[in-house]
Write an enzyme that holds these catalytic residues in place. Structure first.
Site, PDB file in Angstrom:
ATOM      1  N   HIS A  24       0.838  -1.200   0.000  1.00 51.08           N
ATOM      2  CA  HIS A  24       0.000   0.000   0.000  1.00 51.08           C
ATOM      3  C   HIS A  24       0.874   1.252   0.000  1.00 51.08           C
ATOM      4  CE1 HIS A  24      -3.540   2.482   1.243  1.00 51.08           C
ATOM      5  NE2 HIS A  24      -2.577   3.228   1.791  1.00 51.08           N
ATOM      6  N   GLU A  25       1.876   1.265   0.866  1.00 50.40           N
ATOM      7  CA  GLU A  25       2.759   2.431   0.946  1.00 50.40           C
ATOM      8  C   GLU A  25       3.643   2.560  -0.301  1.00 50.40           C
ATOM      9  OE1 GLU A  25       2.188   4.653   3.085  1.00 50.40           O
ATOM     10  OE2 GLU A  25       0.761   3.387   4.153  1.00 50.40           O
ATOM     11  N   HIS A  28       1.936   4.573  -2.787  1.00 51.26           N
ATOM     12  CA  HIS A  28       2.118   6.015  -2.609  1.00 51.26           C
ATOM     13  C   HIS A  28       3.539   6.443  -2.984  1.00 51.26           C
ATOM     14  CE1 HIS A  28      -1.733   6.410  -0.722  1.00 51.26           C
ATOM     15  NE2 HIS A  28      -1.409   5.772   0.392  1.00 51.26           N
TER      16      HIS A  28
END
Length: 437
Positions: A24-25, A28
């Site tokens: 998920h990170e 980003h």
């Protein structure tokens, strides 16, 4: 062995959660770096740092509590000077709690703009790039969920009653009977009378080719008291047998996935159950269908958490489709791993659980409230709308949106999430969801 399997299941869930958060990170991090934003930290977890290493300008590491993650980008908000008018700092004001929170957020944000962060700030990007960065994390979870469901549906397969006969009843027993063996005067089952044997593969029933046992059963159920030809493959050769289904009261599946009792044709044979790989698009379709269900749960999350608290206090059973904490998910993972089923069943169950977890992360992070990703998307879109309106009306370009003013609401949201999370954790300990009986 069961305890060890339970522990392994919990460990797999924790590792899977950590990987999901890490990806998920990355969702980003990758676009942020591609767009030139200075990223100071990439961290998995919260609390004290357990391990970290700096690579270039970014510190990568793990923190003590693996319940989330974050990346620290320069200038998530505009600097104070860009959002306040001249003389604001000199104007006397009461230092209320919310004002203090806002000022602390501005101070922390301004620190990220020192050095080369001043020219590589998140807030300076075009709106569409900010949206891409913030949606990158949830999108990564959705992609991971689709991959996991694709593996489960197409790599392992779905347990399906195949056309291979597993067993043949010797006689016809009444529905609901507690009798476990055939008496001398019990009529032979139509399958036994026709000569069908375990291991036979059904090729066609009443002239219709069949690919699943369900297709064969549907034809048989519609043909009571009528002789029908059944072609079976036995030992590499095909044979045609004649079967006359009897009219019997049996449970049949309904369109909504339940069962009902009806009088249908019955021959007295069962199918071999095996994992049958499904078309490659079935996994993604299942993931998207579950996404819609999770949206309904998240939309009603406060009400569902309240109901969970009521069920826990009153001792009522939990809704199996209701929300879970990480404790509840870990418990289910342990139960799946400890079940006395073939390893493929357990692997498939773990894939389903991890896929569902990633769908939950995808939907939850899109909630349009700060500090969630959806909240940052809303802020960026609002600023974009203001700029478009200014151009359309011939006005001066507006100042960047000062999202630090929403910090008090952010704290309220965080407190609400902590309360709901604590309620679910307590419920998962005292009144856990019973999925496996």
């Amino acid at each position: 062995m069961t305890v060890l399997a339970f522990i392994i299941g919990v460990v797999v869930l924790v590792v899977g959660l950590a990987v999901s958060i890490a990806l998920h990170e990355v969702g980003h991090l990758a676009p942020a770096k591609a767009f030139g934003v200075r990223v100071g930290q990439y961290m998995i977890g919260f609390g004290p740092t357990v391990f970290s290493r700096r690579v270039g300008e970014t510190e990568y590491g793990f923190k003590l509590l693996p319940l989330g993650g974050y990346i620290s980008m320069a200038g998530m908000y505009p600097p104070s000077a860009a959002t306040t008018g001249e003389g604001d700092d000199a104007r006397p004001r009461r230092r209320r709690l919310f004002e203090t929170l806002i000022q602390d957020a501005r101070t922390a944000n301004d620190e990220t703009l020192q050095g080369d962060g001043a020219g590589r700030a998140f807030y300076q990007l075009p709106v569409y790039k900010r949206v891409i960065i913030m949606l990158g994390g949830p999108a990564m979870n959705l992609v991971l969920a689709i991959i996991l469901f694709a593996i489960m549906f197409s790599g392992i397969g779905v347990q399906t009653a195949t056309t291979t006969v597993a067993s043949v009843n010797e006689c016809v027993l009444p529905a609901g009977s507690t009798q476990t063996s055939c008496a001398a005067d019990d009529p032979a089952s139509p399958a036994a009378a026709a000569g069908i044997r375990p291991g036979d593969v059904l090729v066609s029933v009443d002239g219709t080719p069949v690919d699943t046992f369900a297709e064969a059963s549907a034809i048989i159920q519609k043909s009571p008291d009528r002789p029908i030809p059944v072609v079976v493959e036995r030992g590499g050769t095909r044979q045609t047998l004649e079967v006359t289904p009897v009219l019997a009261t049996r449970e049949i599946a309904t369109a909504d996935g339940g069962t009902t009792t009806a009088e249908v044709g019955f021959v007295g044979m069962s199918a071999t159950v095996a994992f049958v790989p499904q078309p490659i698009w079935d996994g993604p379709q299942a993931a998207l269908a579950q996404t819609g269900q999770v949206v309904g749960i998240i939309w009603q999350l406060p009400a569902r958490v309240y109901q969970t608290a009521v069920d826990t206090i009153t001792g009522a059973g939990r809704d199996p489709n209701g929300p879970l904490s990480v404790v509840g998910a870990g418990r289910l993972a342990g139960e799946v791993a400890a079940t006395e089923t073939p390893i493929l069943n357990r692997v498939s169950g773990m894939l389903a659980l991890l896929g569902s977890l990633n769908i939950a992360l995808f939907v939850f992070n899109l909630v349009p409230l700060l500090p969630l990703d959806g909240g940052h998307v809303v802020v960026a879109l609002w600023e974009g709308l203001k700029r478009v309106w200014a151009r359309m009306t011939g006005r001066r370009a507006p100042r960047p949106v000062d999202a630090t003013k929403l910090v008090p609401i952010t704290y309220i949201v965080v407190i609400g999430l902590i309360i709901m999370g604590g309620t679910l954790i307590l419920a998962d300990i005292v009144n856990p969801v019973q999925l496996l009986g």
